[in-house]
Motif scaffolding. Structure first.
Motif, PDB file in Angstrom:
ATOM      1  N   GLY A   1      -2.602  -6.816  -7.007  1.00 19.42           N
ATOM      2  CA  GLY A   1      -3.997  -6.486  -7.230  1.00 19.42           C
ATOM      3  C   GLY A   1      -4.736  -6.413  -5.911  1.00 19.42           C
ATOM      4  N   GLU A   2      -6.059  -6.262  -5.971  1.00 22.17           N
ATOM      5  CA  GLU A   2      -6.847  -6.154  -4.759  1.00 22.17           C
ATOM      6  C   GLU A   2      -6.837  -7.440  -3.948  1.00 22.17           C
ATOM      7  OE1 GLU A   2      -8.073  -3.456  -3.575  1.00 22.17           O
ATOM      8  OE2 GLU A   2      -7.324  -2.345  -5.304  1.00 22.17           O
ATOM      9  N   SER A   3      -6.595  -8.585  -4.583  1.00 28.40           N
ATOM     10  CA  SER A   3      -6.551  -9.862  -3.850  1.00 28.40           C
ATOM     11  C   SER A   3      -5.322  -9.978  -2.977  1.00 28.40           C
ATOM     12  CB  SER A   3      -6.567 -11.033  -4.845  1.00 28.40           C
ATOM     13  OG  SER A   3      -5.381 -11.042  -5.616  1.00 28.40           O
ATOM     14  N   ARG A   4      -4.286  -9.191  -3.272  1.00 28.84           N
ATOM     15  CA  ARG A   4      -3.012  -9.206  -2.527  1.00 28.84           C
ATOM     16  C   ARG A   4      -2.368 -10.581  -2.497  1.00 28.84           C
ATOM     17  NH1 ARG A   4      -4.044  -7.076   3.159  1.00 28.84           N
ATOM     18  NH2 ARG A   4      -5.965  -8.219   2.950  1.00 28.84           N
ATOM     19  N   ARG A   5      -2.616 -11.401  -3.510  1.00 31.63           N
ATOM     20  CA  ARG A   5      -1.989 -12.718  -3.578  1.00 31.63           C
ATOM     21  C   ARG A   5      -0.632 -12.611  -4.258  1.00 31.63           C
ATOM     22  NH1 ARG A   5      -7.448 -14.541  -4.605  1.00 31.63           N
ATOM     23  NH2 ARG A   5      -8.151 -15.911  -2.908  1.00 31.63           N
ATOM     24  N   LEU A   6       0.349 -13.253  -3.680  1.00 35.07           N
ATOM     25  CA  LEU A   6       1.701 -13.255  -4.217  1.00 35.07           C
ATOM     26  C   LEU A   6       1.984 -14.574  -4.916  1.00 35.07           C
ATOM     27  CD1 LEU A   6       3.646 -11.759  -1.189  1.00 35.07           C
ATOM     28  CD2 LEU A   6       2.753 -10.572  -3.171  1.00 35.07           C
ATOM     29  N   PRO A   7       2.818 -14.561  -5.962  1.00 37.80           N
ATOM     30  CA  PRO A   7       3.184 -15.812  -6.620  1.00 37.80           C
ATOM     31  C   PRO A   7       4.242 -16.588  -5.854  1.00 37.80           C
ATOM     32  CG  PRO A   7       4.321 -13.995  -7.647  1.00 37.80           C
ATOM     33  CD  PRO A   7       3.401 -13.391  -6.614  1.00 37.80           C
ATOM     34  N   GLY A   8       4.830 -15.960  -4.828  1.00 35.72           N
ATOM     35  CA  GLY A   8       5.941 -16.586  -4.120  1.00 35.72           C
ATOM     36  C   GLY A   8       5.511 -17.662  -3.147  1.00 35.72           C
ATOM     37  N   VAL A   9       6.486 -18.128  -2.381  1.00 39.74           N
ATOM     38  CA  VAL A   9       6.285 -19.230  -1.449  1.00 39.74           C
ATOM     39  C   VAL A   9       5.565 -18.743  -0.206  1.00 39.74           C
ATOM     40  CG1 VAL A   9       7.464 -20.926   0.006  1.00 39.74           C
ATOM     41  CG2 VAL A   9       8.342 -20.409  -2.280  1.00 39.74           C
ATOM     42  N   GLY A  10       4.537 -19.470   0.250  1.00 35.86           N
ATOM     43  CA  GLY A  10       3.897 -19.234   1.521  1.00 35.86           C
ATOM     44  C   GLY A  10       2.964 -18.047   1.568  1.00 35.86           C
ATOM     45  N   HIS A  11       2.565 -17.487   0.419  1.00 34.53           N
ATOM     46  CA  HIS A  11       1.655 -16.337   0.403  1.00 34.53           C
ATOM     47  C   HIS A  11       0.528 -16.609  -0.596  1.00 34.53           C
ATOM     48  CE1 HIS A  11       4.334 -13.967   2.849  1.00 34.53           C
ATOM     49  NE2 HIS A  11       5.330 -14.213   2.006  1.00 34.53           N
ATOM     50  N   THR A  12      -0.388 -17.450  -0.230  1.00 33.95           N
ATOM     51  CA  THR A  12      -1.457 -17.808  -1.160  1.00 33.95           C
ATOM     52  C   THR A  12      -2.805 -17.255  -0.742  1.00 33.95           C
ATOM     53  OG1 THR A  12      -1.818 -19.881   0.028  1.00 33.95           O
ATOM     54  CG2 THR A  12      -0.282 -19.920  -1.834  1.00 33.95           C
ATOM     55  N   ASP A  13      -2.931 -16.780   0.514  1.00 38.31           N
ATOM     56  CA  ASP A  13      -4.228 -16.331   0.997  1.00 38.31           C
ATOM     57  C   ASP A  13      -4.371 -14.810   1.003  1.00 38.31           C
ATOM     58  OD1 ASP A  13      -3.526 -16.723   4.562  1.00 38.31           O
ATOM     59  OD2 ASP A  13      -2.393 -15.837   2.911  1.00 38.31           O
ATOM     60  N   GLY A  14      -3.350 -14.083   0.536  1.00 32.94           N
ATOM     61  CA  GLY A  14      -3.466 -12.636   0.463  1.00 32.94           C
ATOM     62  C   GLY A  14      -3.354 -11.924   1.802  1.00 32.94           C
ATOM     63  N   THR A  15      -2.799 -12.587   2.826  1.00 31.91           N
ATOM     64  CA  THR A  15      -2.710 -11.958   4.149  1.00 31.91           C
ATOM     65  C   THR A  15      -1.273 -11.829   4.608  1.00 31.91           C
ATOM     66  OG1 THR A  15      -2.972 -14.099   5.242  1.00 31.91           O
ATOM     67  CG2 THR A  15      -4.971 -12.819   4.820  1.00 31.91           C
ATOM     68  N   GLY A  16      -0.304 -11.921   3.680  1.00 34.04           N
ATOM     69  CA  GLY A  16       1.089 -11.922   4.083  1.00 34.04           C
ATOM     70  C   GLY A  16       1.605 -10.525   4.376  1.00 34.04           C
ATOM     71  N   CYS A  17       2.805 -10.471   4.892  1.00 34.51           N
ATOM     72  CA  CYS A  17       3.469  -9.199   5.138  1.00 34.51           C
ATOM     73  C   CYS A  17       4.917  -9.323   4.706  1.00 34.51           C
ATOM     74  CB  CYS A  17       3.376  -8.777   6.605  1.00 34.51           C
ATOM     75  SG  CYS A  17       4.280  -9.866   7.715  1.00 34.51           S
ATOM     76  N   CYS A  18       5.534  -8.183   4.453  1.00 34.14           N
ATOM     77  CA  CYS A  18       6.940  -8.144   4.031  1.00 34.14           C
ATOM     78  C   CYS A  18       7.824  -8.557   5.205  1.00 34.14           C
ATOM     79  CB  CYS A  18       7.294  -6.739   3.553  1.00 34.14           C
ATOM     80  SG  CYS A  18       9.025  -6.540   3.093  1.00 34.14           S
ATOM     81  N   SER A  19       8.711  -9.533   4.967  1.00 38.24           N
ATOM     82  CA  SER A  19       9.558 -10.054   6.047  1.00 38.24           C
ATOM     83  C   SER A  19      10.666  -9.087   6.440  1.00 38.24           C
ATOM     84  CB  SER A  19      10.185 -11.389   5.613  1.00 38.24           C
ATOM     85  OG  SER A  19       9.197 -12.342   5.335  1.00 38.24           O
ATOM     86  N   ILE A  20      10.860  -8.014   5.656  1.00 34.84           N
ATOM     87  CA  ILE A  20      11.912  -7.046   5.979  1.00 34.84           C
ATOM     88  C   ILE A  20      11.359  -5.906   6.829  1.00 34.84           C
ATOM     89  CG2 ILE A  20      13.578  -5.409   5.017  1.00 34.84           C
ATOM     90  CD1 ILE A  20      13.840  -7.222   2.599  1.00 34.84           C
ATOM     91  N   CYS A  21      10.281  -5.222   6.357  1.00 30.52           N
ATOM     92  CA  CYS A  21       9.715  -4.105   7.117  1.00 30.52           C
ATOM     93  C   CYS A  21       8.553  -4.525   8.006  1.00 30.52           C
ATOM     94  CB  CYS A  21       9.277  -2.991   6.162  1.00 30.52           C
ATOM     95  SG  CYS A  21       7.846  -3.437   5.133  1.00 30.52           S
ATOM     96  N   LEU A  22       8.071  -5.787   7.849  1.00 31.64           N
ATOM     97  CA  LEU A  22       6.993  -6.357   8.657  1.00 31.64           C
ATOM     98  C   LEU A  22       5.660  -5.645   8.452  1.00 31.64           C
ATOM     99  CD1 LEU A  22       8.889  -7.004  12.011  1.00 31.64           C
ATOM    100  CD2 LEU A  22       8.634  -8.516  10.044  1.00 31.64           C
ATOM    101  N   SER A  23       5.508  -4.866   7.366  1.00 35.04           N
ATOM    102  CA  SER A  23       4.240  -4.226   7.045  1.00 35.04           C
ATOM    103  C   SER A  23       3.430  -5.132   6.123  1.00 35.04           C
ATOM    104  CB  SER A  23       4.477  -2.875   6.357  1.00 35.04           C
ATOM    105  OG  SER A  23       5.150  -1.993   7.209  1.00 35.04           O
TER     106      SER A  23
END
Length: 373
Positions: free
Chosen positions: A299-321
């Motif tokens: 969603g627009e909040s970009r919050r993930l249910p996974g580990v270490g991504h609660t503030d919506g500012t994470g990036c993909c650890s594979i492509c780094l985007s």
């Protein structure tokens, strides 16, 4: 005797394959500069090796070693960075006034596009500091008028008398409103699609000189700084290959003789070894197991249910985007680590472990659903 014929042809072809100087090389405008390789190519090398670059991806170098991208209808931009895995090229205006270039940005006739566009209204006012909803555009301002920008959706109903609208423009955006008029413009391309090759750490290129299709091949690129030694290395390579080829031919003759006398002694007991070899070669997960892992539409909040991504500012650890709204994310069941779906799918086809914690996901605990966060 088939093995003898095969090794004979291999022996004949090896010197041709390994001594060919007609291959694609990495390029730079200067030492420690931006790496230039397929689909990009330096323009002056395109005449000699047209098959080493994709149409529309020509670059040039300035006298002061800047890497240049020229768009057919928008002119010259300097290149700051090329992300071959993420299919992004980051460019900036040589005169350091990107907003002025955005006023006439036209990507027609090029293979590049922007990921997202947002409509902005440019204002010219006789006084600065109109309010927090206005972003000053310093490079378009002078001592008598001050240019600001505001999202068209939040454009106020009334303006100060000292202001007037210059025009509305569609601005490429990548992350946030605060970065809308930064120095850099990020462009992307969809064809040729070399992301799978990049994940394999392989070289992307044309299947053949007469084909527009691309394929992955082993990365045997040679640094330009090594060109002075290339001919000597080539001669040494030929000697080594011919020596190895001669030994291989003698071995092939011996193997052929043994094969001829022992052909009737072969039994079906050899088949399980082949099956074991094939099984060992398959290291990743099967498609049904991968598809059973959880999928999420951000969603627009970009919050993930996974580990270490609660503030919506994470990036993909594979492509780094960085993640954006409406991105499709896939999470691994046990460890709850999440990635772009297309990134982790390609990873799991080759590896049976999480790229972060290296734990092996268990198909029995996986589930599939599409949701928004």
């Amino acid at each position: 005797m088939d093995i003898l014929k095969f090794l004979f042809h291999l022996f004949i072809l090896f010197p041709v394959i390994y001594t060919s100087e007609d291959y694609c090389r990495n390029s730079w405008c200067s030492e420690n500069n931006i790496l230039i390789r397929f689909p990009f190519q330096l323009e002056d090398e395109g005449d000699r090796y047209p098959y080493c670059g994709y149409p529309g991806f020509s670059l040039t170098c300035t006298n002061d070693s800047k890497t240049v991208l020229t768009l057919p209808y928008s002119g010259v931009f300097y290149v700051r960075r090329i992300d071959y895995l993420g299919h992004h090229i980051q460019v900036y205006d040589p005169h350091h006034c990107l907003p002025n270039r955005l006023l006439s940005l036209n990507l027609s006739g090029s293979p590049f596009d922007t990921e997202f566009l947002t409509n902005y209204t440019l204002l010219s006012c006789s006084t600065p500091n109109l309010g927090s909803q206005f972003t000053p555009v310093d490079c378009l301002s002078n001592s008598t008028h001050f240019v600001s920008a505001t999202p068209s959706l939040s454009f106020p109903n009334s303006l100060p008398q000292s202001c007037h609208v210059i025009r509305n423009i569609s601005v490429p955006v990548t992350t946030s409103y605060q970065e809308i008029f930064s120095e850099d413009l990020q462009l992307t391309w969809s064809s040729p699609d070399c992301r799978y090759c990049e994940l394999l750490d392989s070289m992307c290129g044309f299947e053949s000189r007469n084909s527009n299709h691309v394929r992955c091949s082993p990365n045997h690129q040679t640094d330009r700084s090594q060109d002075g030694h290339s001919h000597g290395s080539l001669l040494i390579s030929r000697i080594i290959i011919l020596s190895i080829g001669g030994i291989a031919m003698l071995c092939a003759i011996g193997i052929g003789c043994l094969t001829h006398f022992n052909r009737r002694r072969r039994t079906i007991s050899d088949e399980p070894a082949i099956d074991i070899t094939i099984t060992r070669m398959r290291m990743g997960l099967d498609e049904s197991t991968i598809e059973s892992f959880e999928k999420i539409v951000l969603g627009e909040s970009r919050r993930l249910p996974g580990v270490g991504h609660t503030d919506g500012t994470g990036c993909c650890s594979i492509c780094l985007s960085e993640y954006n709204g409406k991105d499709i994310i896939r999470c691994i069941p046990e460890c709850k680590h999440c990635f772009h779906a297309h990134c982790i799918d390609a990873w799991l086809r080759m590896n049976a472990t999480c790229p972060i914690c290296r734990n092996s996901p268990s198909p029995s605990h996986s589930h599939l659903h599409i949701s928004s966060s």
